[in-house]
Scaffold this motif. Structure first.
Motif, PDB file in Angstrom:
ATOM      1  N   ILE A 251       0.845  -1.190   0.000  1.00  0.00           N
ATOM      2  CA  ILE A 251       0.000   0.000   0.000  1.00  0.00           C
ATOM      3  C   ILE A 251       0.882   1.242   0.000  1.00  0.00           C
ATOM      4  O   ILE A 251       1.688   1.455   0.910  1.00  0.00           O
ATOM      5  CB  ILE A 251      -0.943   0.016   1.226  1.00  0.00           C
ATOM      6  CG1 ILE A 251      -1.913  -1.166   1.165  1.00  0.00           C
ATOM      7  CG2 ILE A 251      -1.718   1.326   1.280  1.00  0.00           C
ATOM      8  CD1 ILE A 251      -2.869  -1.230   2.359  1.00  0.00           C
ATOM      9  N   VAL A 252       0.740   2.041  -1.037  1.00  0.00           N
ATOM     10  CA  VAL A 252       1.518   3.277  -1.144  1.00  0.00           C
ATOM     11  C   VAL A 252       0.610   4.507  -1.137  1.00  0.00           C
ATOM     12  O   VAL A 252       1.096   5.640  -1.089  1.00  0.00           O
ATOM     13  CB  VAL A 252       2.390   3.272  -2.414  1.00  0.00           C
ATOM     14  CG1 VAL A 252       3.377   2.114  -2.380  1.00  0.00           C
ATOM     15  CG2 VAL A 252       1.519   3.208  -3.665  1.00  0.00           C
ATOM     16  N   GLY A 253      -0.704   4.281  -1.190  1.00  0.00           N
ATOM     17  CA  GLY A 253      -1.634   5.405  -1.187  1.00  0.00           C
ATOM     18  C   GLY A 253      -3.004   4.968  -0.710  1.00  0.00           C
ATOM     19  O   GLY A 253      -3.360   3.778  -0.759  1.00  0.00           O
ATOM     20  N   TYR A 254      -3.760   5.932  -0.233  1.00  0.00           N
ATOM     21  CA  TYR A 254      -5.104   5.653   0.265  1.00  0.00           C
ATOM     22  C   TYR A 254      -5.956   6.892   0.048  1.00  0.00           C
ATOM     23  O   TYR A 254      -5.502   8.025   0.229  1.00  0.00           O
ATOM     24  CB  TYR A 254      -5.062   5.314   1.748  1.00  0.00           C
ATOM     25  CG  TYR A 254      -6.414   5.174   2.405  1.00  0.00           C
ATOM     26  CD1 TYR A 254      -7.111   3.970   2.372  1.00  0.00           C
ATOM     27  CD2 TYR A 254      -7.007   6.249   3.071  1.00  0.00           C
ATOM     28  CE1 TYR A 254      -8.351   3.837   2.984  1.00  0.00           C
ATOM     29  CE2 TYR A 254      -8.244   6.132   3.679  1.00  0.00           C
ATOM     30  CZ  TYR A 254      -8.916   4.927   3.630  1.00  0.00           C
ATOM     31  OH  TYR A 254     -10.139   4.810   4.233  1.00  0.00           O
ATOM     32  N   SER A 255      -7.205   6.675  -0.374  1.00  0.00           N
ATOM     33  CA  SER A 255      -8.148   7.797  -0.498  1.00  0.00           C
ATOM     34  C   SER A 255      -9.492   7.359   0.042  1.00  0.00           C
ATOM     35  O   SER A 255      -9.881   6.192  -0.065  1.00  0.00           O
ATOM     36  CB  SER A 255      -8.276   8.259  -1.958  1.00  0.00           C
ATOM     37  OG  SER A 255      -8.900   7.271  -2.749  1.00  0.00           O
ATOM     38  N   GLU A 256     -10.188   8.332   0.630  1.00  0.00           N
ATOM     39  CA  GLU A 256     -11.509   8.090   1.208  1.00  0.00           C
ATOM     40  C   GLU A 256     -12.368   9.299   0.873  1.00  0.00           C
ATOM     41  O   GLU A 256     -11.981  10.438   1.143  1.00  0.00           O
ATOM     42  CB  GLU A 256     -11.376   7.917   2.716  1.00  0.00           C
ATOM     43  CG  GLU A 256     -12.677   7.681   3.452  1.00  0.00           C
ATOM     44  CD  GLU A 256     -12.439   7.597   4.949  1.00  0.00           C
ATOM     45  OE1 GLU A 256     -13.153   8.286   5.711  1.00  0.00           O
ATOM     46  OE2 GLU A 256     -11.523   6.846   5.366  1.00  0.00           O
ATOM     47  N   CYS A 257     -13.501   9.079   0.263  1.00  0.00           N
ATOM     48  CA  CYS A 257     -14.349  10.200  -0.144  1.00  0.00           C
ATOM     49  C   CYS A 257     -15.810   9.870   0.134  1.00  0.00           C
ATOM     50  O   CYS A 257     -16.205   8.708   0.181  1.00  0.00           O
ATOM     51  CB  CYS A 257     -14.140  10.555  -1.614  1.00  0.00           C
ATOM     52  SG  CYS A 257     -14.446   9.187  -2.746  1.00  0.00           S
ATOM     53  N   ALA A 258     -16.598  10.914   0.330  1.00  0.00           N
ATOM     54  CA  ALA A 258     -18.013  10.758   0.651  1.00  0.00           C
ATOM     55  C   ALA A 258     -18.823  11.647  -0.281  1.00  0.00           C
ATOM     56  O   ALA A 258     -18.422  12.766  -0.608  1.00  0.00           O
ATOM     57  CB  ALA A 258     -18.280  11.124   2.103  1.00  0.00           C
ATOM     58  N   PHE A 259     -19.969  11.141  -0.683  1.00  0.00           N
ATOM     59  CA  PHE A 259     -20.842  11.907  -1.574  1.00  0.00           C
ATOM     60  C   PHE A 259     -21.857  12.730  -0.791  1.00  0.00           C
ATOM     61  O   PHE A 259     -22.614  13.496  -1.374  1.00  0.00           O
ATOM     62  CB  PHE A 259     -21.550  10.956  -2.539  1.00  0.00           C
ATOM     63  CG  PHE A 259     -20.582  10.164  -3.381  1.00  0.00           C
ATOM     64  CD1 PHE A 259     -19.993  10.722  -4.500  1.00  0.00           C
ATOM     65  CD2 PHE A 259     -20.238   8.865  -3.037  1.00  0.00           C
ATOM     66  CE1 PHE A 259     -19.097  10.002  -5.262  1.00  0.00           C
ATOM     67  CE2 PHE A 259     -19.341   8.133  -3.790  1.00  0.00           C
ATOM     68  CZ  PHE A 259     -18.767   8.711  -4.918  1.00  0.00           C
ATOM     69  N   GLU A 260     -21.850  12.576   0.530  1.00  0.00           N
ATOM     70  CA  GLU A 260     -22.662  13.395   1.421  1.00  0.00           C
ATOM     71  C   GLU A 260     -21.850  13.691   2.668  1.00  0.00           C
ATOM     72  O   GLU A 260     -20.923  12.943   3.009  1.00  0.00           O
ATOM     73  CB  GLU A 260     -23.964  12.676   1.812  1.00  0.00           C
ATOM     74  CG  GLU A 260     -24.959  12.517   0.677  1.00  0.00           C
ATOM     75  CD  GLU A 260     -26.271  11.910   1.155  1.00  0.00           C
ATOM     76  OE1 GLU A 260     -26.376  11.643   2.378  1.00  0.00           O
ATOM     77  OE2 GLU A 260     -27.164  11.702   0.334  1.00  0.00           O
ATOM     78  N   ALA A 261     -22.195  14.798   3.347  1.00  0.00           N
ATOM     79  CA  ALA A 261     -21.539  15.120   4.613  1.00  0.00           C
ATOM     80  C   ALA A 261     -22.031  14.144   5.667  1.00  0.00           C
ATOM     81  O   ALA A 261     -23.205  14.148   6.023  1.00  0.00           O
ATOM     82  CB  ALA A 261     -21.845  16.559   5.017  1.00  0.00           C
ATOM     83  N   THR A 262     -21.171  13.257   6.122  1.00  0.00           N
ATOM     84  CA  THR A 262     -21.581  12.193   7.031  1.00  0.00           C
ATOM     85  C   THR A 262     -20.787  12.272   8.321  1.00  0.00           C
ATOM     86  O   THR A 262     -19.785  12.984   8.427  1.00  0.00           O
ATOM     87  CB  THR A 262     -21.369  10.821   6.380  1.00  0.00           C
ATOM     88  OG1 THR A 262     -19.974  10.683   6.047  1.00  0.00           O
ATOM     89  CG2 THR A 262     -22.193  10.676   5.127  1.00  0.00           C
ATOM     90  N   GLY A 263     -21.232  11.495   9.320  1.00  0.00           N
ATOM     91  CA  GLY A 263     -20.515  11.386  10.581  1.00  0.00           C
ATOM     92  C   GLY A 263     -21.067  12.311  11.649  1.00  0.00           C
ATOM     93  O   GLY A 263     -21.500  13.425  11.364  1.00  0.00           O
ATOM     94  N   ASP A 264     -21.035  11.834  12.905  1.00  0.00           N
ATOM     95  CA  ASP A 264     -21.522  12.636  14.022  1.00  0.00           C
ATOM     96  C   ASP A 264     -20.636  13.843  14.298  1.00  0.00           C
ATOM     97  O   ASP A 264     -21.081  14.829  14.876  1.00  0.00           O
ATOM     98  CB  ASP A 264     -21.603  11.770  15.285  1.00  0.00           C
ATOM     99  CG  ASP A 264     -22.615  10.640  15.133  1.00  0.00           C
ATOM    100  OD1 ASP A 264     -23.533  10.786  14.305  1.00  0.00           O
ATOM    101  OD2 ASP A 264     -22.471   9.624  15.845  1.00  0.00           O
TER     102      ASP A 264
END
Length: 248
Positions: free
Chosen positions: A77-90
């Motif tokens: 693993i040399v890279g990681y991305s995380e994306c959301a299509f809506e504003a989520t999370g408490d």
């Protein structure tokens, strides 16, 4: 005698970075990868950048609105991305109406991380292109992400790729003058004076120096004493002994 296997040959050709969606078996490796990437950044920022906690990281995996991608070179693993299509999370501070008023349909980039040994080698640009491709296919118009203001290297990297600063909160601090933990003594107002006439319960010291007797107690004592003295009944005439008869 068993024959020993020859050592695996290292690839001598150009390296390739490949992207795929994360799998459950990748979670522990990805978590350790993120800790390595953000270790130095988290030491210098007020708010932890990434990752917040392993529990939160594992919860993200089960969310249907979040896309997690890993980027590998020779299965590392040399890279990681995380994306959301809506504003989520408490703990999310994003105000969706801010974007709606401006006709923006954002893809929120929660994570974009590159291994320190692969920074400056095109891995970050490949990750960004992948995120742009996701945004186009999902009908999004902007990539939106958060960067610490003192993370100069990251800010410079994003600015050269046409990222601009949005209206955002800034951490502020005010220095409080030093001093002892406990406050010094402070004068209080005197108790209002009261006269015996105004307050029937004001204590009056007894003449012999005994305990003070209040006016109300004194009145009760006087009534009690007078009652005991006047309460002694005189003998009625009927109760008197009969007089001796006179001699005729």
């Amino acid at each position: 005698m068993a024959e020993s296997k020859p050592p695996a040959k290292k690839k001598t050709g150009p390296l390739e970075v490949r992207v795929r969606r994360i799998h459950r078996r990748d979670l522990n490796r990805a978590w350790e990868f993120l800790k390595l990437v953000f270790r130095d950044v988290n030491r210098e920022t007020v708010e932890y950048q990434r990752p917040r906690s392993k529990r939160r990281f594992l919860e993200v995996y089960s969310s249907e609105w979040i896309e997690q991608l890993v980027y590998e070179v020779d299965n590392e693993i040399v890279g990681y991305s995380e994306c959301a299509f809506e504003a989520t999370g408490d703990d999310n501070w994003v105000n969706p109406r801010w974007f709606e008023k401006r006709g923006m349909r954002p893809l929120f980039v929660e994570e974009l991380a590159v291994h320190p040994d692969y920074q400056g080698r095109g891995v970050g640009s490949f990750i960004l292109e992948q995120l742009q491709h996701l945004a186009r296919t999902r009908g999004c118009t902007h990539l939106v992400l958060e960067v610490a203001e003192n993370n100069e290297s990251a800010l410079s990297w994003y600015r050269t790729r046409n990222f601009t600063k949005l209206d955002a909160a800034i951490f502020m601090a005010q220095k409080v003058p030093g001093g002892p933990d406990l406050l010094p003594p402070r004068r209080i107002k005197p108790r209002p004076a009261a006269t015996p006439e105004g307050n029937p319960n004001i204590g009056v010291a007894s003449p012999d120096g005994g305990p003070a007797v209040t006016s109300s107690r004194k009145a009760k004592l006087v009534r009690a004493l007078s009652g005991s003295a006047g309460g002694r009944k005189k003998a009625s005439p009927a109760s008197k002994a009969p007089a001796a008869p006179k001699d005729e």
